[in-house]
Design an enzyme around this catalytic site. Structure first.
Site, short mmCIF file in Angstrom:
data_model
loop_
_atom_site.label_atom_id
_atom_site.label_comp_id
_atom_site.label_asym_id
_atom_site.label_seq_id
_atom_site.Cartn_x
_atom_site.Cartn_y
_atom_site.Cartn_z
N ASP A 9 -14.42 -44.45 -66.07
CA ASP A 9 -14.40 -45.03 -67.42
C ASP A 9 -13.27 -46.05 -67.44
O ASP A 9 -12.46 -46.13 -66.51
CB ASP A 9 -14.17 -43.93 -68.47
N SER A 10 -13.20 -46.80 -68.54
CA SER A 10 -12.10 -47.74 -68.70
C SER A 10 -10.77 -47.01 -68.88
O SER A 10 -9.72 -47.54 -68.56
CB SER A 10 -12.35 -48.60 -69.94
N GLY A 42 -14.98 -52.70 -73.85
CA GLY A 42 -15.92 -53.09 -74.91
C GLY A 42 -15.73 -54.49 -75.47
O GLY A 42 -16.63 -55.02 -76.12
N CYS A 72 -19.14 -44.06 -69.13
CA CYS A 72 -18.73 -45.19 -69.97
C CYS A 72 -20.00 -45.87 -70.47
O CYS A 72 -20.81 -46.36 -69.67
CB CYS A 72 -17.92 -46.15 -69.10
N ASN A 73 -20.20 -45.85 -71.77
CA ASN A 73 -21.41 -46.45 -72.35
C ASN A 73 -21.45 -47.95 -72.13
O ASN A 73 -22.51 -48.54 -71.96
CB ASN A 73 -21.47 -46.17 -73.85
N THR A 74 -20.27 -48.59 -72.16
CA THR A 74 -20.22 -50.05 -72.03
C THR A 74 -20.73 -50.44 -70.65
O THR A 74 -21.58 -51.34 -70.52
CB THR A 74 -18.78 -50.55 -72.27
N CYS A 194 -19.82 -43.96 -77.33
CA CYS A 194 -18.67 -44.34 -76.50
C CYS A 194 -18.03 -43.01 -76.10
O CYS A 194 -17.85 -42.13 -76.96
CB CYS A 194 -17.69 -45.18 -77.30
N1 DGL Z 1 -15.38 -45.16 -73.11
C1 DGL Z 1 -16.08 -46.35 -72.83
C2 DGL Z 1 -17.45 -46.38 -73.42
O1 DGL Z 1 -18.08 -45.34 -73.44
C3 DGL Z 1 -15.30 -47.64 -72.84
C4 DGL Z 1 -14.67 -48.07 -74.09
C5 DGL Z 1 -13.85 -49.33 -73.92
O2 DGL Z 1 -13.08 -49.41 -72.95
O3 DGL Z 1 -14.00 -50.24 -74.75
O4 DGL Z 1 -17.97 -47.39 -73.83
#
Ligand code: DGL
Length: 273
Positions: A9-10, A42, A72-74, A194
């Site tokens: 993830d980020s 994001g 990580c959804n992004t 997210c």
């Molecule tokens: N936790 C991540 C997601 O699910 C990244 C969020 C981010 O870094 O903006 O999108």
């Protein structure tokens, strides 16, 4: 010895996925990368995310993983659409020219399939700017069930707020309320699009009578059928890596994971955006 499950993830959001994975598959080895040098994802461009995800997947592959999870959804929104950067075809099989043979999973598809089979008429999605711009949840849910109304709301203030423990409860509530005010009153469920957001699920529930859905739960159901190498006599090792701010990862991991884990700093420089 079990080959590891690798995820990234980020930042600290993917720990919510890791925690549920550990509960479900306690005898696996886990490698987690938090790209805290480049958080948040994001607000970046699609091109930047493609570069970052490509670099991270290549790095994780060195551990010989059983599977890689984009926690990580992004990353999932951007990479799924291009068949995982040319590494996989639409059936999630490796492309012949790719040396990466392990399966790669994102956060969106399994959740979309489960929502599509539900009785919901209208759901809302909170996610990062990039996920909302990609309309990934809406497209994926409506691909399986065009009758479900999907409201999508970008919440750019939430990741910085969650990553920063210095916000007071009233400051946090004010920011969360901003997004609750944008959410339709007749929505039946809120998808936490997210992986950071399950960390504020209780705050959301204390402010609104709204059912929240964590897409990790659908992913776990899918993985249950796929994770084969689960030797119950093997002990589990958890290795956490960060590209910066290692103390932050340690602090959050202690709070959310507890237990034993190792941490190391790693430099990923190819995609230095
Ligand atoms: N936790 C991540 C997601 O699910 C990244 C969020 C981010 O870094 O903006 O999108």
């Amino acid at each position: 010895m079990n080959t590891p499950i690798c995820l990234f993830d980020s930042g600290i959001g993917g720990l919510t996925v890791l925690k549920k994975l550990i509960n479900k598959f306690p005898n696996q080895n886990y490698i987690y990368l938090a790209d805290l040098a480049r958080v948040p994802f994001g607000d970046k461009t699609k091109e930047e995310i493609k570069l970052i995800v490509g670099e991270i997947i290549e790095w994780l592959t060195k551990f010989g993983p059983e599977t890689i999870i984009m926690a990580c959804n992004t990353s999932s929104a951007i990479s799924n659409r291009i068949e995982l950067l040319g590494l996989r075809n639409e059936q999630n099989q490796p492309n012949p020219q790719s040396s990466i043979l392990n399966p790669i999973y994102g956060m969106i598809e399994s959740c979309a399939k489960e929502i599509a089979k539900s009785n919901y008429k209208k759901v809302s999605v909170w996610a990062t700017k990039l996920v909302i711009e990609s309309n990934s949840y809406k497209k994926s849910i409506q691909k399986y069930n065009p009758n479900i109304i999907v409201e999508e709301i970008a919440c750019p203030k939430l990741v910085p707020m969650i990553e920063d423990l210095s916000f007071t409860i009233s400051e946090r509530n004010k920011i969360i309320s901003e997004y609750l005010n944008q959410t339709s009153k007749d929505t039946e469920a809120l998808i936490l699009g997210c992986t950071h957001y399950p960390l504020i699920a209780e705050d959301i529930s204390s402010l609104a009578n709204l059912k929240t859905i964590d897409p990790t739960d659908s992913l776990l159901k899918e993985l249950e059928q796929k994770i084969t190498n689960n030797d119950s006599s093997a002990s589990s090792e958890i290795s956490l890596y960060a590209t910066a701010q290692i103390e932050k990862l340690e602090r959050f991991a202690k709070i959310y994971l507890g237990g034993d884990f190792q941490t190391s700093l790693v430099t990923l420089s190819k995609a230095s955006v």
